[in-house]
Design a protein around this motif. Structure first.
Motif, PDB file in Angstrom:
ATOM      1  N   GLN A 222       0.831  -1.195   0.000  1.00 29.35           N
ATOM      2  CA  GLN A 222       0.000   0.000   0.000  1.00 29.35           C
ATOM      3  C   GLN A 222       0.872   1.254   0.000  1.00 29.35           C
ATOM      4  O   GLN A 222       1.988   1.248   0.505  1.00 29.35           O
ATOM      5  CB  GLN A 222      -0.912   0.008   1.231  1.00 29.35           C
ATOM      6  N   LYS A 223       0.359   2.326  -0.572  1.00 31.14           N
ATOM      7  CA  LYS A 223       1.089   3.580  -0.620  1.00 31.14           C
ATOM      8  C   LYS A 223       0.543   4.532   0.442  1.00 31.14           C
ATOM      9  O   LYS A 223      -0.587   4.409   0.903  1.00 31.14           O
ATOM     10  CB  LYS A 223       1.017   4.189  -2.009  1.00 31.14           C
ATOM     11  N   PRO A 246      -1.591   9.601  -1.176  1.00 32.47           N
ATOM     12  CA  PRO A 246      -2.361   8.637  -1.974  1.00 32.47           C
ATOM     13  C   PRO A 246      -3.757   9.170  -2.267  1.00 32.47           C
ATOM     14  O   PRO A 246      -4.364   9.840  -1.429  1.00 32.47           O
ATOM     15  CB  PRO A 246      -2.407   7.388  -1.094  1.00 32.47           C
ATOM     16  N   GLU A 249      -7.125   4.031  -4.863  1.00 36.41           N
ATOM     17  CA  GLU A 249      -6.369   2.799  -4.677  1.00 36.41           C
ATOM     18  C   GLU A 249      -4.935   2.909  -5.186  1.00 36.41           C
ATOM     19  O   GLU A 249      -3.991   2.496  -4.511  1.00 36.41           O
ATOM     20  CB  GLU A 249      -7.061   1.637  -5.389  1.00 36.41           C
ATOM     21  N   ARG A 250      -4.727   3.489  -6.361  1.00 33.27           N
ATOM     22  CA  ARG A 250      -3.383   3.555  -6.932  1.00 33.27           C
ATOM     23  C   ARG A 250      -3.033   4.943  -7.463  1.00 33.27           C
ATOM     24  O   ARG A 250      -2.141   5.079  -8.276  1.00 33.27           O
ATOM     25  CB  ARG A 250      -3.250   2.539  -8.082  1.00 33.27           C
ATOM     26  N   VAL A 294       1.745  -3.543 -11.631  1.00 31.88           N
ATOM     27  CA  VAL A 294       0.978  -2.628 -10.786  1.00 31.88           C
ATOM     28  C   VAL A 294       1.009  -1.263 -11.455  1.00 31.88           C
ATOM     29  O   VAL A 294       2.086  -0.742 -11.777  1.00 31.88           O
ATOM     30  CB  VAL A 294       1.571  -2.549  -9.368  1.00 31.88           C
ATOM     31  N   PHE A 296       0.228   2.706 -11.336  1.00 30.04           N
ATOM     32  CA  PHE A 296      -0.031   3.898 -10.534  1.00 30.04           C
ATOM     33  C   PHE A 296      -0.349   5.068 -11.451  1.00 30.04           C
ATOM     34  O   PHE A 296       0.030   5.073 -12.634  1.00 30.04           O
ATOM     35  CB  PHE A 296       1.194   4.264  -9.688  1.00 30.04           C
TER      36      PHE A 296
END
Length: 300
Positions: A222-223, A246, A249-250, A294, A296
């Motif tokens: 998690q960020k 953040p 979610e991303r 993933v 972002f």
């Protein structure tokens, strides 16, 4: 290798994949507020200088290529150990930089000088009683770990070696009229700091190593919020703090925003495993390990 436990799985980002993320960010760094990599000379000079500076970020950890080809494994899960484990072995860590800082010195002496600058400033501030804040890697933005007394002589020797290498490479640039201004102290300070900043952002996207605003331990991939300190903006001397938060979610909001487009999509390639039975099992199965991407988005 950056290794993060996510539930029963381990998500791993290799140094080549980490470098690819950092180089991608370097290519997009700069807008009307933030000076791009390179320096504000003429357009032709800036184009060539920028190419060399961006490439230095994209290859800054090239000394780890050999390590990743035959990584050290932990004795329980037989997975490659995390970067933090390798960095405690100073001879091995220094060896990575001794390989990486000179590999491209003939084709890209400016980029190699920046890699040497990056390597020495991972350690030099930790030796100084009053370190220059502009030299402290953003990974240490909350706490600068000291060097143990037993290691100080070895670290000082390594710092001196990288400092001499950097000076030699910049001296070569200074001997040619078309590149003499590349060795300008402001230019080196600007690009030297950016290689640290971009490395830090790529570390943050590749792991949970970056300390967050909260002192609570980070779980999984998690960020979280953190601050990037002492970031050059319109000049080498103008420094600002970029706040990272953040979003969803991303998504990640950077304020102020340093990239040329928004949103900026960033893809991180990860390798996923719960472990292997032995070194031979690792050697046999690692090339076919599960891979995920993933995604972002960095936004204003």
């Amino acid at each position: 290798m950056f290794r993060t436990q996510v539930g029963d799985e381990y998500w791993m980002v290799t140094h080549p994949d980490h470098m690819e993320v950092a180089g991608y960010l370097a290519a997009h760094w700069g807008n009307h507020e933030f000076m791009a990599m390179g320096a504000p000379f003429g357009d032709d000079d800036q184009s060539e200088l920028r190419l060399n500076a961006v490439r230095s970020v994209a290859i800054h950890d090239n000394g780890w290529w050999e390590w990743e080809a035959e990584p050290r494994l932990d004795p329980v899960r037989h997975l490659p150990v995390d970067l933090t484990d390798v960095m405690t072995d100073l001879p091995d860590a220094f060896g990575r930089w001794r390989i990486g800082a000179v590999r491209f010195e003939r084709s890209n002496p400016f980029g190699s000088a920046l890699i040497a600058h990056h390597a020495l400033n991972l350690y030099k501030p930790r030796l100084d009683d009053a370190p220059n804040e502009d030299d402290i890697h953003p990974l240490f933005w909350k706490h600068l770990p000291p060097v143990a007394d037993r290691d100080r002589a070895d670290v000082a020797e390594f710092v001196g070696e990288m400092s001499r290498l950097k000076a030699r490479l910049l001296g070569r640039l200074g001997e040619r009229s078309e590149t003499a201004h590349w060795a300008d102290s402001d230019n080196v300070a600007h690009n030297g700091r950016l290689i640290q900043v971009l490395d830090a952002i790529a570390i943050y996207l590749s792991s949970s190593l970056m300390p967050g605003m909260s002192d609570e331990p980070v779980e999984g991939f998690q960020k979280y919020a953190w601050n990037i300190l002492r970031v050059p903006r319109s000049s080498a001397s103008e420094r600002v703090t970029i706040k990272v938060h953040p979003v969803g979610e991303r998504g990640l909001r950077f304020d102020p925003y340093p990239f040329d487009i928004s949103p900026l999509p960033v893809l991180v390639s990860i390798r996923v495993s719960t472990g292997f039975g032995s070194r031979s099992d690792f050697n046999r199965r690692w090339p076919g390990i599960e891979r995920r991407t993933v995604r972002f988005e960095i936004v204003r």
